[in-house]
Scaffold this motif. Structure first.
Motif, PDB file in Angstrom:
ATOM      1  N   ASP A 134      46.696  43.452  53.062  1.00  0.00           N
ATOM      2  CA  ASP A 134      45.844  44.175  51.964  1.00  0.00           C
ATOM      3  C   ASP A 134      44.420  43.848  51.720  1.00  0.00           C
ATOM      4  OD1 ASP A 134      46.667  46.301  49.711  1.00  0.00           O
ATOM      5  OD2 ASP A 134      45.792  44.519  48.280  1.00  0.00           O
ATOM      6  N   GLU A 135      44.003  43.019  52.595  1.00  0.00           N
ATOM      7  CA  GLU A 135      42.772  42.322  52.714  1.00  0.00           C
ATOM      8  C   GLU A 135      42.363  41.998  51.587  1.00  0.00           C
ATOM      9  OE1 GLU A 135      41.242  41.975  55.241  1.00  0.00           O
ATOM     10  OE2 GLU A 135      41.546  43.887  56.760  1.00  0.00           O
ATOM     11  N   GLY A 136      43.305  41.151  50.692  1.00  0.00           N
ATOM     12  CA  GLY A 136      43.058  40.464  49.318  1.00  0.00           C
ATOM     13  C   GLY A 136      44.148  39.783  48.876  1.00  0.00           C
ATOM     14  N   LEU A 137      43.695  38.945  47.781  1.00  0.00           N
ATOM     15  CA  LEU A 137      44.514  38.255  47.114  1.00  0.00           C
ATOM     16  C   LEU A 137      45.457  38.891  45.976  1.00  0.00           C
ATOM     17  CD1 LEU A 137      43.300  34.716  46.549  1.00  0.00           C
ATOM     18  CD2 LEU A 137      45.320  35.264  47.925  1.00  0.00           C
ATOM     19  N   GLU A 138      44.781  40.109  45.611  1.00  0.00           N
ATOM     20  CA  GLU A 138      45.393  40.497  44.285  1.00  0.00           C
ATOM     21  C   GLU A 138      46.993  40.650  44.104  1.00  0.00           C
ATOM     22  OE1 GLU A 138      41.425  42.685  44.817  1.00  0.00           O
ATOM     23  OE2 GLU A 138      42.911  41.753  46.177  1.00  0.00           O
ATOM     24  N   LEU A 139      47.741  41.471  45.078  1.00  0.00           N
ATOM     25  CA  LEU A 139      48.963  41.032  45.144  1.00  0.00           C
ATOM     26  C   LEU A 139      49.639  40.247  45.069  1.00  0.00           C
ATOM     27  CD1 LEU A 139      49.582  44.338  47.869  1.00  0.00           C
ATOM     28  CD2 LEU A 139      49.688  44.448  45.190  1.00  0.00           C
ATOM     29  N   ALA A 140      49.386  39.136  45.894  1.00  0.00           N
ATOM     30  CA  ALA A 140      49.913  37.997  45.793  1.00  0.00           C
ATOM     31  C   ALA A 140      49.928  37.261  44.670  1.00  0.00           C
ATOM     32  CB  ALA A 140      49.122  36.936  47.145  1.00  0.00           C
ATOM     33  N   LEU A 141      48.565  37.296  43.958  1.00  0.00           N
ATOM     34  CA  LEU A 141      48.334  36.910  42.608  1.00  0.00           C
ATOM     35  C   LEU A 141      49.431  37.360  41.568  1.00  0.00           C
ATOM     36  CD1 LEU A 141      44.520  36.842  42.530  1.00  0.00           C
ATOM     37  CD2 LEU A 141      45.828  34.821  42.414  1.00  0.00           C
ATOM     38  N   GLY A 142      49.529  38.525  41.533  1.00  0.00           N
ATOM     39  CA  GLY A 142      50.328  39.235  40.653  1.00  0.00           C
ATOM     40  C   GLY A 142      51.893  38.892  41.181  1.00  0.00           C
ATOM     41  N   PHE A 143      52.282  38.932  42.332  1.00  0.00           N
ATOM     42  CA  PHE A 143      53.759  38.557  42.603  1.00  0.00           C
ATOM     43  C   PHE A 143      54.067  37.091  42.154  1.00  0.00           C
ATOM     44  CE2 PHE A 143      56.782  36.608  45.223  1.00  0.00           C
ATOM     45  CZ  PHE A 143      57.791  37.684  45.161  1.00  0.00           C
ATOM     46  N   HIS A 144      53.218  36.350  42.500  1.00  0.00           N
ATOM     47  CA  HIS A 144      53.570  34.797  42.255  1.00  0.00           C
ATOM     48  C   HIS A 144      53.676  34.448  40.899  1.00  0.00           C
ATOM     49  CE1 HIS A 144      52.737  30.727  44.390  1.00  0.00           C
ATOM     50  NE2 HIS A 144      53.774  30.756  43.157  1.00  0.00           N
ATOM     51  N   ALA A 145      52.728  35.112  39.983  1.00  0.00           N
ATOM     52  CA  ALA A 145      52.710  34.835  38.681  1.00  0.00           C
ATOM     53  C   ALA A 145      53.918  35.444  38.024  1.00  0.00           C
ATOM     54  CB  ALA A 145      51.342  35.419  37.909  1.00  0.00           C
ATOM     55  N   SER A 146      54.473  36.545  38.311  1.00  0.00           N
ATOM     56  CA  SER A 146      55.599  37.268  37.833  1.00  0.00           C
ATOM     57  C   SER A 146      56.739  36.308  38.250  1.00  0.00           C
ATOM     58  CB  SER A 146      55.671  38.606  38.431  1.00  0.00           C
ATOM     59  OG  SER A 146      57.186  39.070  38.341  1.00  0.00           O
ATOM     60  N   ASN A 147      56.603  36.001  39.388  1.00  0.00           N
ATOM     61  CA  ASN A 147      57.813  35.076  39.979  1.00  0.00           C
ATOM     62  C   ASN A 147      58.287  33.902  39.293  1.00  0.00           C
ATOM     63  OD1 ASN A 147      59.885  34.762  42.160  1.00  0.00           O
ATOM     64  ND2 ASN A 147      59.030  32.811  42.139  1.00  0.00           N
ATOM     65  N   ASN A 148      57.150  32.933  38.968  1.00  0.00           N
ATOM     66  CA  ASN A 148      57.414  31.956  38.305  1.00  0.00           C
ATOM     67  C   ASN A 148      57.456  32.071  36.626  1.00  0.00           C
ATOM     68  OD1 ASN A 148      56.619  30.920  40.660  1.00  0.00           O
ATOM     69  ND2 ASN A 148      55.631  29.161  39.999  1.00  0.00           N
ATOM     70  N   LEU A 149      56.737  33.091  35.972  1.00  0.00           N
ATOM     71  CA  LEU A 149      56.631  33.297  34.678  1.00  0.00           C
ATOM     72  C   LEU A 149      57.964  33.934  34.204  1.00  0.00           C
ATOM     73  CD1 LEU A 149      55.168  33.408  32.010  1.00  0.00           C
ATOM     74  CD2 LEU A 149      54.163  35.588  32.607  1.00  0.00           C
ATOM     75  N   VAL A 150      58.286  34.912  34.870  1.00  0.00           N
ATOM     76  CA  VAL A 150      59.631  35.791  34.402  1.00  0.00           C
ATOM     77  C   VAL A 150      60.810  34.778  34.641  1.00  0.00           C
ATOM     78  CG1 VAL A 150      61.011  37.543  34.780  1.00  0.00           C
ATOM     79  CG2 VAL A 150      58.508  38.100  34.708  1.00  0.00           C
ATOM     80  N   THR A 151      60.855  34.191  35.779  1.00  0.00           N
ATOM     81  CA  THR A 151      62.142  33.009  36.047  1.00  0.00           C
ATOM     82  C   THR A 151      62.120  32.148  34.923  1.00  0.00           C
ATOM     83  OG1 THR A 151      61.875  33.595  38.373  1.00  0.00           O
ATOM     84  CG2 THR A 151      63.134  31.581  37.462  1.00  0.00           C
TER      85      THR A 151
ATOM     86  N   ILE B  24      54.522  31.287  24.921  1.00  0.00           N
ATOM     87  CA  ILE B  24      53.113  31.144  24.726  1.00  0.00           C
ATOM     88  C   ILE B  24      52.476  30.269  26.077  1.00  0.00           C
ATOM     89  CG2 ILE B  24      51.141  30.182  23.161  1.00  0.00           C
ATOM     90  CD1 ILE B  24      52.745  30.804  20.636  1.00  0.00           C
ATOM     91  N   ILE B  25      53.218  28.911  25.934  1.00  0.00           N
ATOM     92  CA  ILE B  25      52.838  27.932  27.014  1.00  0.00           C
ATOM     93  C   ILE B  25      52.842  28.789  28.576  1.00  0.00           C
ATOM     94  CG2 ILE B  25      53.425  26.060  28.279  1.00  0.00           C
ATOM     95  CD1 ILE B  25      54.523  24.977  25.606  1.00  0.00           C
ATOM     96  N   ALA B  26      53.875  29.334  28.502  1.00  0.00           N
ATOM     97  CA  ALA B  26      54.167  30.028  30.011  1.00  0.00           C
ATOM     98  C   ALA B  26      53.224  31.192  30.291  1.00  0.00           C
ATOM     99  CB  ALA B  26      55.638  30.739  30.095  1.00  0.00           C
ATOM    100  N   ILE B  27      52.894  32.013  29.419  1.00  0.00           N
ATOM    101  CA  ILE B  27      51.789  33.074  29.448  1.00  0.00           C
ATOM    102  C   ILE B  27      50.259  32.535  29.904  1.00  0.00           C
ATOM    103  CG2 ILE B  27      50.543  35.007  28.412  1.00  0.00           C
ATOM    104  CD1 ILE B  27      53.259  35.615  26.942  1.00  0.00           C
ATOM    105  N   LEU B  28      50.233  31.373  29.002  1.00  0.00           N
ATOM    106  CA  LEU B  28      48.777  31.019  29.287  1.00  0.00           C
ATOM    107  C   LEU B  28      48.647  29.994  30.490  1.00  0.00           C
ATOM    108  CD1 LEU B  28      47.916  29.625  25.626  1.00  0.00           C
ATOM    109  CD2 LEU B  28      47.147  31.775  26.781  1.00  0.00           C
TER     110      LEU B  28
END
Length: 311
Positions: free
Chosen positions: A217-234, A139-143
């Motif tokens: 990619d002219e935007g932050l979207e991919l970086a936002l998704g990658f970084h969130a996945s990297n820290n959250l899943v790990t 819960i904490i990690a997802i939020l």
């Protein structure tokens, strides 16, 4: 034209310096305190976790990032008078499909690689799973963890990328500066003390990977998704005494940390492959122009936008 989106707000060089300098100043003070006072970060974290519990310690560690993201958004909205959309992307609206694609792709790769490593070297891991603390962690990690990663992305690849790019009038300077600063931000992490400064190749390399992804990619979207996945899943999968996130994850890595080839594998093998995958999916072109080309002047940017609107 992602960097030029900064023109949609009120520029002002002094405005672009205050928040980055404040954040970087805090990081420098934190690192100097560790070095000059010869602090054992791993021992301090262990004592705090024993006293407060892993989940409470995690929350307290993430709160400054929540405050930081809120302050950054308020600063951009009321001081720069810039929209969150133009800080995020050059598209008409934020492309959430890009965020979720990058998140899902990197999550899958992380889970597969971690699973293979556990099978190949089971002696390096112990099963750490306990239902109740893990559910609290989940819960904490997802939020909170996506907020932490979003703050770093909006500060480095968003706010600073646009500000430095407009001031430098090119794209390679903000790419280089934000990538190096992003890596140096991790100097205070406990794994740096364990593995040495060689691990900075990974952190700075990750900064370049995220910066290249943002500019291409002219935007932050991919970086936002990658970084969130990297820290959250790990954080959910693996914990260790030498990592910044010491939590009630499913597994605990008990191997003695060492700076081997696996630390550099993402930077020199995995990240280039990911850039290739993204380039094919999103049809990236003009690499030289997007990564090192000149930034349009304010007049050129708005003229080109008007021409596109008329067409």
């Amino acid at each position: 034209m992602y960097v030029e989106q900064g023109y949609k707000g009120e520029i002002g060089i002094w405005k672009y310096f205050l928040i980055p300098l404040g954040f970087i100043g805090l990081m420098v003070l934190n690192y100097l305190a560790i070095v000059l006072l010869d602090l054992d970060i791993e021992a301090i974290m262990e004592a705090e976790i024993n006293r407060k519990g892993a989940n409470r310690f995690l929350i307290e560690m993430l709160i400054p990032f929540i405050v930081g993201l809120a302050l950054l958004f308020l600063w951009v909205k009321f001081i720069h008078k810039q929209t969150l959309t133009s800080l995020t992307t050059s598209r008409q609206k934020i492309d959430w499909k890009r965020v979720f694609f990058a998140f899902a792709l990197w999550s899958t790769i992380t889970i597969v690689i971690t699973g293979i490593d556990i099978v190949v070297a089971p002696e390096d891991y112990i099963l750490n799973f306990r239902w109740e603390p893990f559910l609290y962690l989940l819960i904490i990690a997802i939020l909170l963890i996506p907020i932490q990663t979003s703050f770093e992305e909006y500060l480095f690849r968003g706010y600073m990328m646009q500000g430095i790019g407009i001031m430098a009038k090119n794209r390679w300077v903000p790419l280089f500066v934000t990538s190096v600063l992003f890596g140096l931000m991790h100097l205070g992490n406990p794994e740096v003390g364990k593995l040495g400064y060689g691990i900075m190749v990974y952190y700075i390399g990750t900064g370049f990977f995220l910066g290249i992804m943002t500019l291409m990619d002219e935007g932050l979207e991919l970086a936002l998704g990658f970084h969130a996945s990297n820290n959250l899943v790990t954080a959910l999968l693996i914990t260790a005494d030498s990592t910044a996130f010491q939590v009630d994850a499913i597994y605990k890595n008990v191997a003695e940390p060492d700076l081997g080839f696996d630390a550099f594998l993402p930077v020199f093998v995995v990240f280039p492959i990911l850039l290739y995958v993204f380039s094919k999916k999103y049809q990236w072109k003009n690499w030289k122009q997007r990564l090192a080309g000149p930034v349009l002047s304010r007049e050129e940017f708005f003229t080109s936008n008007n021409d596109e609107t008329q067409v």
